[in-house]
Structure formats: C-alpha cells, structure tokens
Design an enzyme around this catalytic site. Structure first.
Site, short mmCIF file in Angstrom:
data_model
loop_
_atom_site.label_atom_id
_atom_site.label_comp_id
_atom_site.label_asym_id
_atom_site.label_seq_id
_atom_site.Cartn_x
_atom_site.Cartn_y
_atom_site.Cartn_z
N ASP A 174 -6.46 -18.24 3.06
CA ASP A 174 -5.77 -18.57 1.81
C ASP A 174 -6.70 -19.43 0.95
OD1 ASP A 174 -3.54 -17.21 2.58
OD2 ASP A 174 -2.39 -18.97 3.17
N ASP A 184 4.11 -24.29 -12.51
CA ASP A 184 4.94 -24.10 -11.32
C ASP A 184 4.84 -22.69 -10.76
OD1 ASP A 184 5.88 -26.71 -11.48
OD2 ASP A 184 7.58 -26.15 -12.77
N ASN A 185 3.97 -21.88 -11.33
CA ASN A 185 3.85 -20.48 -10.92
C ASN A 185 2.64 -20.26 -10.01
OD1 ASN A 185 6.09 -19.55 -12.53
ND2 ASN A 185 4.75 -19.78 -14.33
N GLN A 194 17.13 -29.04 -5.20
CA GLN A 194 16.41 -27.95 -5.85
C GLN A 194 15.19 -28.43 -6.62
OE1 GLN A 194 17.36 -24.53 -5.40
NE2 GLN A 194 18.47 -25.65 -3.81
N ASP A 224 7.97 -17.69 7.31
CA ASP A 224 6.98 -17.95 8.36
C ASP A 224 7.23 -19.31 9.01
OD1 ASP A 224 5.77 -15.56 7.70
OD2 ASP A 224 4.27 -16.48 6.40
#
Length: 431
Positions: A51, A216-217, A375, A386
C-alpha cells in the site's frame, strides 16, 4: 509474600512470572507451567500488495483519469502512476492486501506468549522469588481434580502473559517481485511481526495499491501484478514451507486468492480437514461468487468458518439458488451446505457495516450489534472488513468463545475506521 486473589469467573495473580517454563511454589502445592506454542499458529495466504498512500492534488487525479473517491484495478494508462506518486509526493508504505491486512490485525493482538499452568493443590498464598519478573496476570480457568474449598472443582489454569515481546504468531504466503517495492513490502511485513514467506519471481513487479488522498476522499488504484503469479509447486509444495502450514492451528484465506491458485487453497483446506484444524474463508467480493463459483464450491465443503458482508452474502445466495434475500436465512442455508469434516459444524458470519452482525451455527442464528460509533470520527471504512476478520482470528486462535471473537472483530473494525488505510495503534486496548 504475594497475594493470590480469587473472584468468580477467574483468578488474579499479582506476583512474578519467569520467561521460561517453571513453577511457583504455593503454601500447599505447586503451580507449574510451560509456554503454549503460539508461533506460526495462524496461517494466511493471499495477494500481497504494498500500500502506497499520499496526499495528492487534483492535477494528479486528472492526469490518470481518477475519481476522488473510487476503487479500480490499474490499466495500461496507470503504468507510471506508482513511480510518479513516490517521486512527487510524500508517501507512507504499509503491507497490504485483504488477507495480509487481516493477518496483521490478528498479529498485533497476539504479541504476547500464552502460558498454560495447572494447580494440583494450592491455598491463596504466593511465595515469590528474586529470579522472577513482576507482572500482573489474569487467569481464566477450566476445571481439573478436587482442590481446596477456595477453588472450584477441577481447575486447570490458562493465562495470558502480556509482555509485548514481538513474536511471530502469524504466517503469510503470497507472491512478490524481486524489486524495490518487494523489499519494502518484506520490511513492512517484518515490522508488523508477520512471518511472511513470499514466493519471489522476476516476471512481474510486486503488487501495489496506490491510495491517492484528496481531502476526505481516497482514490484506490490496485495493480495485482506479481500477486497473480503464485505457484503451488514452486512454493507451497516445498518441504520447509509445508512444515509451516502443518504447524498452524487456524487457516485464513480471502476469496480473492481463488482467482490465483485454487489448487493451493484446496491443498490447505484438505490438510486442515484431515487434521481437524480450523479452515476459514472470506467471500471477499460479489464477483467471486459470480465468476469463480466452481473453485469456490470445491473449497466450500472444507470451510469451517465463512466470512462475508451483506452484499457478498446476497450475491452468493442468488448464485446458489437460495431463493431468499433475508440475510439470516442466507446465513442459515450457507451453514447447512455439505461439509467434509463433521467434527466441526460450519459457522457463517456476515457483517453489515453499521448494522448488526449475523452468525449462523448448527443450532441457531444470532445477531450482534456493532459498537456505537461517532460518525465524525470515521476516516476510512475500506479496511473495516479485513479488520473484523483479524480481530476475530486473534481470539479464535486463543480458543475464545465465538461471542468473544465477534466482540474482538467489532473492536478492531471500530479502531481501523478511525484511521487512514488498514493501520492501527501500536497496542490494542481490547479487554
């Protein structure tokens, strides 16, 4: 003199414990123990990916035709993306891939060796020794012979030694390339204390997953590359590697690996069944049930614990002709599918994001609420599934009840979704 306190359900010993098998002499008996073998107790096999995450700009997304919040497989036009990401931005590396993520989460909860001990006869007094280490231990027990009145009948002590000494409880097999990213991946797996034994080849580069962050994406671009090149006969069948398989008590493989080496999964599944060990599988994605139905159903009779989410469960049900969309009924029907090792009844566990987790056993279908979550604290839900499996497995290898395994899974998922990627704090706070 130390105090041995007794309370209903467990024993608490505030005393000293050595680092090797030994004994504690009590006023009316001897408490003896030996290390419980946890190294390589958990085995995972899957698609290892490195990653690579970085905060990027809109120009970078536009250059490679990426949406701000998306998950795609790399195409030819993304060939240069990974190198440019490393050169142009500050990046973080992590050992990734679905199965490896779950194994990492399980490993971080298994840094402490487990010791077994038994008491033949003992009173609530402890005679210490200068050669012993001062630690606090919580003792969970099952019953053994007829002890004094202050102990319940038939006590056999099992306790966990929380010293945070890194050791390798989890083994992982997969395929990587002989390249820079492969070396980084090996280093990151070692830092997570995962005993990774990669099949290394030079035909394809190490698999990577770029996480391109804007605000935030997160736009994820996965290039499986070498992860698709695993060869059973060149790695799994080797004697030194197969010994690690035999050493394990619990096996976990994500359904994604059915696209790579179904013959390897079958060999491990049969080994687990024949030795009455626990084989677990994840449905992983709807396309596995749709387009890899044949290899999936060849493995299914060996599956002791089946994981999946609500979308994967619904697709599996349609492909199997269950004629129901009700998730509890899907779980019940999946549990009742034919099975080879009848000594272990299949367990089916379906997560549903923020909704209840469903567990089907031979006797009942149960519902488990997830933890309440603010949230505003949620950063990234991609690694939640995972993480749930990793938390679950960390308790499964310790012979905890299934309810505790699910509680640990919920805890792990609740931690991971507050962080970017499948990352976690150095130490878990699970009790």
């Amino acid at each position: 003199m130390r105090e041995l306190k007794h309370r209903e359900g467990d024993l608490l010993l505030q005393g000293h414990v050595p680092d090797k098998g030994s004994e504690i002499r009590l006023s009316t008996g001897v408490l003896s123990w030996s290390p419980f073998p946890l190294e390589n107790i958990l085995f995972g096999m899957g698609n290892p990916l490195l990653d690579i995450s970085a905060v990027v700009d809109k120009n970078f997304l536009d250059k490679y035709g990426l949406k701000p919040n998306d998950q795609i497989l790399a195409e030819e036009k993304h060939k240069e993306l990974f190198e440019e990401l490393v050169k142009k931005f500050k990046v973080d590396y992590h050992a990734g891939g679905s199965t490896q993520n779950s194994i990492k989460v399980a490993q971080v909860s298994l840094k402490s060796p487990r010791l077994c001990c038994s008491v033949a006869s003992a009173a609530p007094e402890f005679v210490g020794s200068s050669s012993l280490w001062a630690v606090g231990l919580e003792l969970a027990y099952v019953y053994l012979s007829t002890p004094p009145s202050w102990l319940l009948p038939r006590i056999n002590l099992l306790f966990e030694w929380m010293i945070q000494k890194p050791f390798k409880a989890a083994t992982f097999f997969g395929c990587i390339g002989m390249d820079k990213f492969g070396e980084i991946l090996k280093k990151k797996a070692a830092e997570a204390h995962v005993d990774a034994h990669y099949y290394e080849q030079n035909e394809q580069p190490t698999g990577t997953c770029a996480a391109c962050i804007t605000g935030d994406n997160r736009s994820l671009v996965a290039n499986l590359a070498a992860a698709n090149c695993y060869k059973k006969e060149k790695h799994l069948d080797l004697e030194k590697n197969w010994k690690l398989v035999e050493k394990a008590k619990v096996y976990y493989i994500a359904g994604f690996f059915l696209t790579v080496s179904p013959e390897s999964i079958l060999k491990i599944a049969r080994q687990a069944s024949e030795s009455n060990k626990i084989f677990t599988l994840n449905l992983s994605a709807p396309f596995i049930s749709q387009f890899f139905k044949e290899p999936l159903m060849k493995v299914m009779p060996y599956v002791d614990i089946l994981f999946g989410n609500e979308t994967e469960a619904a697709t599996f049900a349609r492909e199997q002709g269950f004629e129901t969309e009700e998730i509890k009924e899907i779980a019940r029907k999946a549990q009742a599918l034919p099975k080879v090792n009848l000594k272990r009844q299949r367990v089916v566990i379906f997560t549903q994001g923020k909704d209840d987790t469903i567990m089907a056993t031979a006797n009942e279908v149960s519902v488990f609420p997830v933890l309440d979550q603010d949230q505003s604290e949620i950063v990234d839900t991609n690694g939640a599934g995972d993480a749930f499996v990793g938390g679950f497995l960390s308790q499964l290898v310790a012979d905890r009840p299934l309810t505790e395994c699910i509680r640990a899974g919920h805890y792990a998922a609740s931690i991971i979704i507050k962080r970017s990627g499948c990352t976690f704090p150095e130490k878990p706070d699970f009790h």
